[in-house]
Scaffold this active site. Sequence first.
Site, short mmCIF file in Angstrom:
data_model
loop_
_atom_site.label_atom_id
_atom_site.label_comp_id
_atom_site.label_asym_id
_atom_site.label_seq_id
_atom_site.Cartn_x
_atom_site.Cartn_y
_atom_site.Cartn_z
CB VAL A 1 11.24 15.59 -22.71
CG1 VAL A 1 12.48 15.61 -23.60
CG2 VAL A 1 11.11 14.23 -22.03
CB CYS A 2 9.30 20.53 -23.97
SG CYS A 2 8.66 19.47 -25.28
CG ASP A 3 10.54 22.22 -17.56
OD1 ASP A 3 11.65 21.99 -17.03
OD2 ASP A 3 9.71 23.02 -17.08
#
Length: 168
Positions: free
Chosen positions: A61-63
């Site tokens: 999700v951060c990516d």
Amino acid sequence: MERSVSTMHGNAITLVGQELKVGDKAPDFTVLDNELMPKSLSDYAGKKKLISVVPSLDTGVCDAQTRRFNEEASKLGADVVILTISMDLPFAQKRWCGAAGVDQVITLSDHRDADFGQRYGMLIKELRLLNRGIFVVDENDVIRYIETVKENTNHPDYDAALKALKAL
């Protein structure tokens, strides 16, 4: 100040630091850039800022969150800067950006002092990571939009954040 307003994989977490509200003056902070040089909010004075906060660039999700804002950055103009702040080491951020082709977003590390996390109320006490969220700050350093994601494995509301930024 501590509060429990978020979860990580369904488990309650405690956020440490000042809880900010829309209309507050954005606190200055000190983080490190990818060359280990200190950076602060004042380094971006006079610009509209979208601060994308992520636990770690090495997660799905951060990516995706960082890549999404990188795609949007080129459409926003020279008076806008997008900062992605995490607890990742500056070396890891630099490596990740190179591998991901991220070149429009500025990645900054809060690993040394957790100064950003504490000043913005995003430091996860149990994990010493940052809670996922977004802050939109105008050119006068007034906070115009805040999202503290309630479950860290969920995406933020990209469209709402971008709408708030474009409205400045």
